[in-house]
Design an enzyme around this catalytic site. Structure first.
Site, PDB file in Angstrom:
ATOM      1  N   HIS A 185       0.841  -1.200   0.000  1.00 26.07           N
ATOM      2  CA  HIS A 185       0.000   0.000   0.000  1.00 26.07           C
ATOM      3  C   HIS A 185       0.872   1.245   0.000  1.00 26.07           C
ATOM      4  O   HIS A 185       1.730   1.398   0.856  1.00 26.07           O
ATOM      5  CB  HIS A 185      -0.914   0.018   1.236  1.00 26.07           C
ATOM      6  CG  HIS A 185      -2.098  -0.887   1.101  1.00 26.07           C
ATOM      7  ND1 HIS A 185      -3.207  -0.767   1.897  1.00 26.07           N
ATOM      8  CD2 HIS A 185      -2.347  -1.910   0.258  1.00 26.07           C
ATOM      9  CE1 HIS A 185      -4.098  -1.687   1.551  1.00 26.07           C
ATOM     10  NE2 HIS A 185      -3.596  -2.397   0.564  1.00 26.07           N
ATOM     11  N   TYR A 228      -9.181   5.084   7.742  1.00 22.62           N
ATOM     12  CA  TYR A 228      -9.310   5.394   9.173  1.00 22.62           C
ATOM     13  C   TYR A 228     -10.353   6.514   9.277  1.00 22.62           C
ATOM     14  O   TYR A 228     -10.122   7.617   8.783  1.00 22.62           O
ATOM     15  CB  TYR A 228      -7.982   5.889   9.746  1.00 22.62           C
ATOM     16  CG  TYR A 228      -6.906   4.842   9.878  1.00 22.62           C
ATOM     17  CD1 TYR A 228      -6.113   4.482   8.788  1.00 22.62           C
ATOM     18  CD2 TYR A 228      -6.659   4.217  11.099  1.00 22.62           C
ATOM     19  CE1 TYR A 228      -5.111   3.525   8.905  1.00 22.62           C
ATOM     20  CE2 TYR A 228      -5.660   3.262  11.239  1.00 22.62           C
ATOM     21  CZ  TYR A 228      -4.894   2.923  10.138  1.00 22.62           C
ATOM     22  OH  TYR A 228      -3.904   1.979  10.263  1.00 22.62           O
ATOM     23  N   PRO A 286      -4.153  -0.203  18.727  1.00 24.93           N
ATOM     24  CA  PRO A 286      -3.881  -0.624  17.343  1.00 24.93           C
ATOM     25  C   PRO A 286      -4.093   0.478  16.298  1.00 24.93           C
ATOM     26  O   PRO A 286      -3.839   0.279  15.127  1.00 24.93           O
ATOM     27  CB  PRO A 286      -4.835  -1.785  17.129  1.00 24.93           C
ATOM     28  CG  PRO A 286      -5.870  -1.662  18.171  1.00 24.93           C
ATOM     29  CD  PRO A 286      -5.248  -0.966  19.324  1.00 24.93           C
ATOM     30  N   LYS A 338       1.069  -0.308  15.216  1.00 21.37           N
ATOM     31  CA  LYS A 338       2.454  -0.333  15.693  1.00 21.37           C
ATOM     32  C   LYS A 338       2.805  -1.559  16.535  1.00 21.37           C
ATOM     33  O   LYS A 338       3.990  -1.854  16.715  1.00 21.37           O
ATOM     34  CB  LYS A 338       2.734   0.932  16.522  1.00 21.37           C
ATOM     35  CG  LYS A 338       2.760   2.192  15.695  1.00 21.37           C
ATOM     36  CD  LYS A 338       3.853   2.161  14.661  1.00 21.37           C
ATOM     37  CE  LYS A 338       3.593   3.077  13.496  1.00 21.37           C
ATOM     38  NZ  LYS A 338       4.147   2.591  12.254  1.00 21.37           N
ATOM     39  N   TYR A 389       3.885   6.377  10.135  1.00 19.14           N
ATOM     40  CA  TYR A 389       3.042   5.233   9.776  1.00 19.14           C
ATOM     41  C   TYR A 389       3.881   4.145   9.098  1.00 19.14           C
ATOM     42  O   TYR A 389       3.713   2.956   9.370  1.00 19.14           O
ATOM     43  CB  TYR A 389       1.911   5.697   8.853  1.00 19.14           C
ATOM     44  CG  TYR A 389       0.811   4.679   8.670  1.00 19.14           C
ATOM     45  CD1 TYR A 389       0.741   3.899   7.509  1.00 19.14           C
ATOM     46  CD2 TYR A 389      -0.152   4.471   9.648  1.00 19.14           C
ATOM     47  CE1 TYR A 389      -0.261   2.952   7.343  1.00 19.14           C
ATOM     48  CE2 TYR A 389      -1.159   3.522   9.483  1.00 19.14           C
ATOM     49  CZ  TYR A 389      -1.204   2.772   8.326  1.00 19.14           C
ATOM     50  OH  TYR A 389      -2.179   1.818   8.172  1.00 19.14           O
TER      51      TYR A 389
HETATM   52  P1  FAS Z   1       2.228 -12.175  21.526  1.00 24.28           P
HETATM   53  O1  FAS Z   1       1.271 -11.879  22.652  1.00 24.28           O
HETATM   54  O2  FAS Z   1       1.724 -12.209  20.129  1.00 24.28           O
HETATM   55  O3  FAS Z   1       2.893 -13.615  21.787  1.00 24.28           O
HETATM   56  C1  FAS Z   1       3.264 -14.010  23.099  1.00 24.28           C
HETATM   57  C2  FAS Z   1       3.251 -15.522  23.153  1.00 24.28           C
HETATM   58  O4  FAS Z   1       3.740 -15.929  24.430  1.00 24.28           O
HETATM   59  C3  FAS Z   1       1.845 -16.087  23.013  1.00 24.28           C
HETATM   60  O5  FAS Z   1       1.817 -17.092  22.009  1.00 24.28           O
HETATM   61  C4  FAS Z   1       1.539 -16.661  24.401  1.00 24.28           C
HETATM   62  O6  FAS Z   1       0.750 -17.838  24.335  1.00 24.28           O
HETATM   63  C5  FAS Z   1       2.919 -16.969  24.931  1.00 24.28           C
HETATM   64  N1  FAS Z   1       3.001 -16.930  26.397  1.00 24.28           N
HETATM   65  C6  FAS Z   1       2.418 -16.051  27.239  1.00 24.28           C
HETATM   66  N2  FAS Z   1       2.751 -16.337  28.519  1.00 24.28           N
HETATM   67  C7  FAS Z   1       3.576 -17.436  28.464  1.00 24.28           C
HETATM   68  C8  FAS Z   1       4.243 -18.202  29.442  1.00 24.28           C
HETATM   69  N3  FAS Z   1       4.138 -17.899  30.748  1.00 24.28           N
HETATM   70  N4  FAS Z   1       4.996 -19.255  29.037  1.00 24.28           N
HETATM   71  C9  FAS Z   1       5.112 -19.558  27.722  1.00 24.28           C
HETATM   72  N5  FAS Z   1       4.501 -18.858  26.735  1.00 24.28           N
HETATM   73  C10 FAS Z   1       3.737 -17.809  27.116  1.00 24.28           C
HETATM   74  N6  FAS Z   1      -1.029  -4.947  16.608  1.00 24.28           N
HETATM   75  C11 FAS Z   1      -1.097  -4.267  15.446  1.00 24.28           C
HETATM   76  O7  FAS Z   1      -0.058  -3.789  14.971  1.00 24.28           O
HETATM   77  N7  FAS Z   1      -2.304  -4.106  14.801  1.00 24.28           N
HETATM   78  C12 FAS Z   1      -3.475  -4.651  15.304  1.00 24.28           C
HETATM   79  O8  FAS Z   1      -4.535  -4.514  14.721  1.00 24.28           O
HETATM   80  C13 FAS Z   1      -3.445  -5.385  16.500  1.00 24.28           C
HETATM   81  N8  FAS Z   1      -4.578  -5.964  17.009  1.00 24.28           N
HETATM   82  C14 FAS Z   1      -4.504  -6.660  18.190  1.00 24.28           C
HETATM   83  C15 FAS Z   1      -5.658  -7.277  18.749  1.00 24.28           C
HETATM   84  C16 FAS Z   1      -5.579  -7.980  19.977  1.00 24.28           C
HETATM   85  C17 FAS Z   1      -6.825  -8.624  20.567  1.00 24.28           C
HETATM   86  C18 FAS Z   1      -4.333  -8.080  20.643  1.00 24.28           C
HETATM   87  C19 FAS Z   1      -4.228  -8.810  21.977  1.00 24.28           C
HETATM   88  C20 FAS Z   1      -3.194  -7.484  20.097  1.00 24.28           C
HETATM   89  C21 FAS Z   1      -3.270  -6.781  18.865  1.00 24.28           C
HETATM   90  N9  FAS Z   1      -2.139  -6.189  18.278  1.00 24.28           N
HETATM   91  C22 FAS Z   1      -2.180  -5.497  17.119  1.00 24.28           C
HETATM   92  C23 FAS Z   1      -0.868  -6.270  18.909  1.00 24.28           C
HETATM   93  C24 FAS Z   1      -0.272  -7.615  18.586  1.00 24.28           C
HETATM   94  O9  FAS Z   1      -0.270  -7.802  17.219  1.00 24.28           O
HETATM   95  C25 FAS Z   1       1.070  -7.692  19.257  1.00 24.28           C
HETATM   96  O10 FAS Z   1       1.791  -6.482  19.101  1.00 24.28           O
HETATM   97  C26 FAS Z   1       1.905  -8.832  18.766  1.00 24.28           C
HETATM   98  O11 FAS Z   1       1.168 -10.003  18.914  1.00 24.28           O
HETATM   99  C27 FAS Z   1       3.189  -8.825  19.598  1.00 24.28           C
HETATM  100  O12 FAS Z   1       3.813 -10.030  19.418  1.00 24.28           O
HETATM  101  P2  FAS Z   1       4.568 -10.739  20.642  1.00 24.28           P
HETATM  102  O13 FAS Z   1       5.387  -9.736  21.366  1.00 24.28           O
HETATM  103  O14 FAS Z   1       5.202 -11.951  20.056  1.00 24.28           O
HETATM  104  O15 FAS Z   1       3.416 -11.140  21.697  1.00 24.28           O
HETATM  105  C1  PHB Z   2      -5.904  -4.721  10.678  1.00 32.85           C
HETATM  106  O1  PHB Z   2      -5.946  -4.950   9.455  1.00 32.85           O
HETATM  107  O2  PHB Z   2      -6.248  -5.574  11.541  1.00 32.85           O
HETATM  108  C2  PHB Z   2      -5.421  -3.372  11.155  1.00 32.85           C
HETATM  109  C3  PHB Z   2      -4.875  -2.500  10.239  1.00 32.85           C
HETATM  110  C4  PHB Z   2      -4.426  -1.261  10.686  1.00 32.85           C
HETATM  111  C5  PHB Z   2      -4.537  -0.921  12.018  1.00 32.85           C
HETATM  112  C6  PHB Z   2      -5.077  -1.817  12.947  1.00 32.85           C
HETATM  113  C7  PHB Z   2      -5.524  -3.047  12.504  1.00 32.85           C
HETATM  114  O3  PHB Z   2      -4.092   0.299  12.456  1.00 32.85           O
END
Ligand code: FAS
Ligand code: PHB
Length: 388
Positions: A72, A200, A292, A296, A383
């Site tokens: 994009h 957005y 989100p 980032k 961004y």
């Molecule tokens: P993660 O949380 O992805 O991974 C951590 C891992 O550690 C998990 O698999 C977990 O099971 C494991 N774990 C936890 N405790 C443990 C333990 N005690 N022992 C062993 N393993 C353990 N970011 C965006 O940029 N855009 C978005 O739209 C967006 N939407 C999101 C929506 C939701 C509901 C959530 C919760 C997050 C969202 N995020 C978004 C942020 C998300 O993408 C995170 O930034 C990303 O998953 C970060 O990756 P990790 O740091 O690997 O953490």
């Molecule tokens: C998504 O595609 O899930 C998405 C994209 C941009 C954002 C947040 C979520 O800022």
């Protein structure tokens, strides 16, 4: 068992770190609490900064992203249904890659398997020990038996609810947090995206976002009260509210359909300092959370992985103390993304207690953005991701 770097967490940051270490000849073990299917069932991020895409390619994990992802060059913003485009490529020379986190994680798991990497699933009660010595170890339970891994370093890639951050003494750890008084209700639908680029939408009824995963899988969000539940939002109610908040040319062409996933995510800004203590290094959501809005979260996790992998490789190549600067270097970039995500969230969302003056300020901020190249350049460079 013994390894060089024990990685707690088999999400995107833990897997990418493991992959980069392995390619540099450094042995790792990943301990993941959940099953692989559970990890891969989570629907999360959608936008990769150019730096994140480059890291995946550097790790040998970029082929499917480059085949199936969407590059994009711009993004749409709208205020009170009046939309305008920000020419990200024209302003920065860079683009973003739209490729779901689920796919990134699946690609990373395949790469780990292909290289014979060690990822231990359903590792329970993971507990790091002796982090303030040069001989740390990690215990965990698997199939009912207590296990131990001796290592040189521990990477806490275990997300916001993980165990790693709790290992830093309270006298050392400082946490900063802002919880937002609303959430994002998100759906996936097997429908063509309403726009070829993201929208957005700021609106006095609340924020909305139009995103995608592929040409027949769309991702939409509307701001919703935290007291709501996904069950309180029928598909009909969701589509109706989305149409009210986005520009008319999008609302008129929106293809609706049954939701195949629906969830409500709370929004917070959170930072834990320092991101290192002894032989423990915090990475990604274990150390910081962003709303989100600025896309980032996943991208910050990847820049942490960049800094930590470079530092650990330098240590193993004989540069003693190379990891000492990790926390400060990572936090410098984290706080810039925290600020951008806070600003974008504050500008685009309707706050329950906001006054008419606040609404006028938001409208003026977006009106200024719609007409100022300088303002658009500032948004665009953040961004696409400021340089590592
Ligand atoms: P993660 O949380 O992805 O991974 C951590 C891992 O550690 C998990 O698999 C977990 O099971 C494991 N774990 C936890 N405790 C443990 C333990 N005690 N022992 C062993 N393993 C353990 N970011 C965006 O940029 N855009 C978005 O739209 C967006 N939407 C999101 C929506 C939701 C509901 C959530 C919760 C997050 C969202 N995020 C978004 C942020 C998300 O993408 C995170 O930034 C990303 O998953 C970060 O990756 P990790 O740091 O690997 O953490
Ligand atoms: C998504 O595609 O899930 C998405 C994209 C941009 C954002 C947040 C979520 O800022």
């Amino acid at each position: 068992m013994r390894t060089q770097v024990c990685i707690i967490g088999g999400g995107p940051s833990g897997l990418l770190l493991s992959q980069l270490m392995h390619r540099a000849g450094i042995d790792t073990v990943v301990l993941e609490r959940r099953t692989r299917d559970y990890v891969l069932s989570r629907i999360r991020a959608g936008v990769l900064e150019e730096g994140s895409a480059a890291m995946l390619r550097k790790a040998g994990v970029g082929a499917r992203m480059d085949r199936e992802g969407f590059v994009h060059d711009g993004v749409f913003l709208s205020t009170q249904n009046r939309g305008f485009r920000i020419d990200i490529k024209g302003l920065t020379g860079k683009s973003v890659m739209v490729y779901g986190q689920t796919e990134v994680t699946a690609d990373l798991y395949k790469a780990r398997d292909d290289m014979g990497g060690t990822v231990i699933h359903e590792a329970l009660d993971v507990c790091p020990h002796d982090l303030d010595t040069n001989a740390p170890f990690v215990t965990y339970r698997k199939d009912g038996a207590e296990r131990r891994i001796d290592c040189d370093y521990v990477a806490g890639c275990d997300g916001f609810h993980g165990v790693s951050r709790t290992c830093i003494p309270n006298a050392v750890l400082k946490e900063y947090e802002r919880v937002y008084p609303f959430g994002w209700l998100g759906i996936l639908s097997e429908t063509p995206p309403v726009s070829h680029e993201l929208i957005y939408a700021g609106h006095e009824r609340g924020f909305a976002l139009c995103s995608m995963r592929n040409t027949n899988l769309s991702r939409y969000y509307v701001q919703a009260p935290l007291t709501d539940t996904p069950e309180a939002w029928s598909d009909e109610r969701f589509w109706g509210e989305l149409k009210r908040r986005i520009p008319p040319e999008a609302a008129d062409t929106l293809v609706t359909g049954p939701s195949i996933e629906k969830s409500l995510a709370p929004l917070r800004s959170f930072v834990a300092e320092p991101m290192a203590w002894g032989r423990l290094f915090l990475v990604g959501d274990a150390a910081h959370i962003v709303p989100p809005t600025g896309a980032k979260g996943l991208n910050l996790a990847f820049s942490d992985v960049h800094y930590l992998s470079e530092a650990l490789i330098a240590e193993y190549e004989g540069e003693k103390g190379a990891t000492a600067g990790y926390s400060d270097k990572a936090l410098a970039r984290v706080w810039k993304a925290i600020r951008f995500s806070w600003w974008f969230t504050t500008t685009m969302h309707r706050f329950p207690d906001q006054t008419e003056f606040d609404q006028k300020i938001q409208n003026s901020e977006l009106d200024y953005l719609s007409t100022s190249t300088a303002a658009q350049s500032t948004l665009a460079e953040q961004y696409v991701g400021i340089p590592y």
